[in-house]
Design a protein around this motif. Structure first.
Motif, PDB file in Angstrom:
ATOM      1  N   ALA A  39       0.846  -1.205   0.000  1.00 47.68           N
ATOM      2  CA  ALA A  39       0.000   0.000   0.000  1.00 47.68           C
ATOM      3  C   ALA A  39       0.878   1.252   0.000  1.00 47.68           C
ATOM      4  O   ALA A  39       0.597   2.228  -0.719  1.00 47.68           O
ATOM      5  CB  ALA A  39      -0.926  -0.011   1.211  1.00 47.68           C
ATOM      6  N   MET A  40       1.958   1.215   0.785  1.00 47.59           N
ATOM      7  CA  MET A  40       2.827   2.398   0.841  1.00 47.59           C
ATOM      8  C   MET A  40       3.492   2.639  -0.517  1.00 47.59           C
ATOM      9  O   MET A  40       3.512   3.769  -1.023  1.00 47.59           O
ATOM     10  CB  MET A  40       3.885   2.228   1.932  1.00 47.59           C
ATOM     11  N   LEU A  41       4.007   1.583  -1.110  1.00 42.33           N
ATOM     12  CA  LEU A  41       4.702   1.760  -2.391  1.00 42.33           C
ATOM     13  C   LEU A  41       3.740   2.182  -3.493  1.00 42.33           C
ATOM     14  O   LEU A  41       4.117   2.933  -4.395  1.00 42.33           O
ATOM     15  CB  LEU A  41       5.426   0.466  -2.786  1.00 42.33           C
ATOM     16  N   THR A  42       2.505   1.701  -3.402  1.00 36.44           N
ATOM     17  CA  THR A  42       1.529   2.043  -4.434  1.00 36.44           C
ATOM     18  C   THR A  42       1.279   3.552  -4.486  1.00 36.44           C
ATOM     19  O   THR A  42       0.986   4.100  -5.549  1.00 36.44           O
ATOM     20  CB  THR A  42       0.205   1.273  -4.172  1.00 36.44           C
ATOM     21  N   THR A  43       1.431   4.221  -3.344  1.00 33.34           N
ATOM     22  CA  THR A  43       1.167   5.668  -3.324  1.00 33.34           C
ATOM     23  C   THR A  43       2.286   6.474  -4.006  1.00 33.34           C
ATOM     24  O   THR A  43       2.074   7.610  -4.390  1.00 33.34           O
ATOM     25  CB  THR A  43       1.023   6.218  -1.882  1.00 33.34           C
ATOM     26  N   CYS A  44       3.476   5.890  -4.136  1.00 34.86           N
ATOM     27  CA  CYS A  44       4.593   6.711  -4.643  1.00 34.86           C
ATOM     28  C   CYS A  44       5.337   6.095  -5.817  1.00 34.86           C
ATOM     29  O   CYS A  44       6.214   6.757  -6.392  1.00 34.86           O
ATOM     30  CB  CYS A  44       5.582   7.005  -3.510  1.00 34.86           C
ATOM     31  N   CYS A  45       4.999   4.894  -6.206  1.00 34.79           N
ATOM     32  CA  CYS A  45       5.726   4.250  -7.297  1.00 34.79           C
ATOM     33  C   CYS A  45       4.818   4.043  -8.506  1.00 34.79           C
ATOM     34  O   CYS A  45       3.602   3.907  -8.365  1.00 34.79           O
ATOM     35  CB  CYS A  45       6.270   2.890  -6.845  1.00 34.79           C
ATOM     36  N   SER A  46       5.429   3.994  -9.671  1.00 35.62           N
ATOM     37  CA  SER A  46       4.639   3.863 -10.896  1.00 35.62           C
ATOM     38  C   SER A  46       4.064   2.456 -11.050  1.00 35.62           C
ATOM     39  O   SER A  46       3.073   2.260 -11.748  1.00 35.62           O
ATOM     40  CB  SER A  46       5.510   4.201 -12.106  1.00 35.62           C
ATOM     41  N   GLU A  47       4.709   1.493 -10.434  1.00 34.98           N
ATOM     42  CA  GLU A  47       4.233   0.098 -10.453  1.00 34.98           C
ATOM     43  C   GLU A  47       4.862  -0.585  -9.236  1.00 34.98           C
ATOM     44  O   GLU A  47       5.898  -0.133  -8.740  1.00 34.98           O
ATOM     45  CB  GLU A  47       4.678  -0.613 -11.739  1.00 34.98           C
ATOM     46  N   VAL A  48       4.218  -1.637  -8.759  1.00 37.90           N
ATOM     47  CA  VAL A  48       4.778  -2.373  -7.627  1.00 37.90           C
ATOM     48  C   VAL A  48       4.790  -3.857  -7.988  1.00 37.90           C
ATOM     49  O   VAL A  48       3.804  -4.395  -8.496  1.00 37.90           O
ATOM     50  CB  VAL A  48       3.962  -2.166  -6.332  1.00 37.90           C
ATOM     51  N   VAL A  49       5.927  -4.490  -7.743  1.00 32.72           N
ATOM     52  CA  VAL A  49       6.076  -5.903  -8.045  1.00 32.72           C
ATOM     53  C   VAL A  49       6.554  -6.620  -6.785  1.00 32.72           C
ATOM     54  O   VAL A  49       7.501  -6.174  -6.130  1.00 32.72           O
ATOM     55  CB  VAL A  49       7.121  -6.093  -9.175  1.00 32.72           C
ATOM     56  N   LEU A  50       5.887  -7.686  -6.458  1.00 34.07           N
ATOM     57  CA  LEU A  50       6.310  -8.526  -5.329  1.00 34.07           C
ATOM     58  C   LEU A  50       7.019  -9.744  -5.913  1.00 34.07           C
ATOM     59  O   LEU A  50       6.488 -10.392  -6.817  1.00 34.07           O
ATOM     60  CB  LEU A  50       5.073  -8.958  -4.543  1.00 34.07           C
ATOM     61  N   VAL A  51       8.208 -10.028  -5.419  1.00 38.11           N
ATOM     62  CA  VAL A  51       8.948 -11.164  -5.967  1.00 38.11           C
ATOM     63  C   VAL A  51       8.941 -12.316  -4.959  1.00 38.11           C
ATOM     64  O   VAL A  51       9.563 -12.226  -3.888  1.00 38.11           O
ATOM     65  CB  VAL A  51      10.404 -10.798  -6.324  1.00 38.11           C
ATOM     66  N   ALA A  52       8.204 -13.364  -5.306  1.00 37.13           N
ATOM     67  CA  ALA A  52       8.153 -14.591  -4.503  1.00 37.13           C
ATOM     68  C   ALA A  52       9.138 -15.599  -5.100  1.00 37.13           C
ATOM     69  O   ALA A  52       9.623 -15.412  -6.214  1.00 37.13           O
ATOM     70  CB  ALA A  52       6.738 -15.160  -4.523  1.00 37.13           C
ATOM     71  N   ARG A  53       9.418 -16.672  -4.356  1.00 41.14           N
ATOM     72  CA  ARG A  53      10.432 -17.590  -4.905  1.00 41.14           C
ATOM     73  C   ARG A  53       9.855 -18.523  -5.976  1.00 41.14           C
ATOM     74  O   ARG A  53      10.548 -18.896  -6.907  1.00 41.14           O
ATOM     75  CB  ARG A  53      11.108 -18.406  -3.797  1.00 41.14           C
ATOM     76  N   ASP A  54       8.575 -18.893  -5.825  1.00 39.66           N
ATOM     77  CA  ASP A  54       7.986 -19.836  -6.791  1.00 39.66           C
ATOM     78  C   ASP A  54       6.463 -19.666  -6.795  1.00 39.66           C
ATOM     79  O   ASP A  54       5.904 -18.895  -6.003  1.00 39.66           O
ATOM     80  CB  ASP A  54       8.387 -21.291  -6.463  1.00 39.66           C
ATOM     81  N   ALA A  55       5.815 -20.416  -7.677  1.00 43.08           N
ATOM     82  CA  ALA A  55       4.366 -20.248  -7.851  1.00 43.08           C
ATOM     83  C   ALA A  55       3.604 -20.616  -6.586  1.00 43.08           C
ATOM     84  O   ALA A  55       2.581 -19.994  -6.255  1.00 43.08           O
ATOM     85  CB  ALA A  55       3.891 -21.102  -9.024  1.00 43.08           C
TER      86      ALA A  55
END
Ligand SMILES: Nc1nc2c(ncn2[C@@H]2O[C@H](COP(=O)(O)OP(=O)(O)OP(=O)(O)O)[C@@H](O)[C@H]2O)c(=O)[nH]1
Length: 196
Positions: A39-55
């Motif tokens: 939520a915090m990054l969404t307010t200030c970044c053009s896109e937000v990506v979460l990197v998980a290790r696998d599906a």
């Protein structure tokens, strides 16, 4: 220039014994670390990506509606998370945050995002240590990341040996986050229990 947000969540949380990303944020009744940081990054970044290790791990986060991608290969460490995240974004730079740093202050994010952006890494320094898991990376660093991964390195810290780095010093950080709460990271049940 636009700046993306990358949340690194692909660790195994072995010391915690359960996924740190899904811990409840202290003081909040329902938000998990990952939801709060997203939520915090969404307010200030053009896109937000979460990197998980696998599906399988990525499936744990669908409830939060976060754009989740997976490491190119799991269990290679946060350097692989950085690599996979930088490849997935369209922006020229990314603010990278480890998901086990729940108290990152918006003022510190603003400080980082207000710096001139170029091909250098922008890295806060606290107690003499470069805080590579709360830092800004240019996409242009990708070939160096690839080279470090090929050399068997797992930690973004290894980029400090080969990349141009601009440090944000502790005085600048304390001016906006006097107790440096932004740099608290949580690894064990004891650390989590002692949070206020
Ligand atoms: N995408 C990705 N993120 C990682 C990987 N390894 C660690 N991270 C993230 O990097 C940050 C720091 O990780 P660590 O605390 O060193 O390791 P951890 O696996 O989370 O915890 P331990 O198993 O207790 O060491 C956390 O946000 C992790 O989720 C990985 O292989 N891929």
């Amino acid at each position: 220039m636009t700046i993306a947000g990358i949340l690194l969540a692909g660790g195994r949380s072995r010391r915690m014994g359960k996924d740190k990303a899904l811990l409840p944020l202290p003081g909040s009744e329902r938000l998990t670390f990952v939801e709060h940081l997203n939520a915090m990054l969404t307010t200030c970044c053009s896109e937000v990506v979460l990197v998980a290790r696998d599906a399988e791990q990525a499936a744990e986060y669908t409830f939060a509606g976060i754009h989740t991608i997976t490491d190119e290969a799991p269990d290679i460490g946060p350097l692989m998370g950085l690599y996979s995240g930088l490849q997935a974004i369209t922006a020229s730079h990314a603010l990278v945050i480890a998901v086990d740093m729940p108290f990152v202050q918006p003022a510190v994010v603003r400080l980082l995002l207000s710096q001139p952006l170029d091909d250098a890494l922008l890295v806060p320094v606290v107690n003499g240590f470069h805080q590579v898991l709360l830092a800004v990376y240019p996409r242009s660093i990708l070939p160096a990341v690839e080279e470090r991964l090929r050399a068997g390195r797992r930690d973004p810290r290894s980029l400090l040996e080969v990349a141009r780095v601009r440090s944000i010093d502790e005085a600048q950080l304390r001016a906006v986050d006097p107790q440096l709460r932004s740099f608290v990271n949580i690894n064990t049940p004891e650390e989590f229990a002692n949070l206020k």
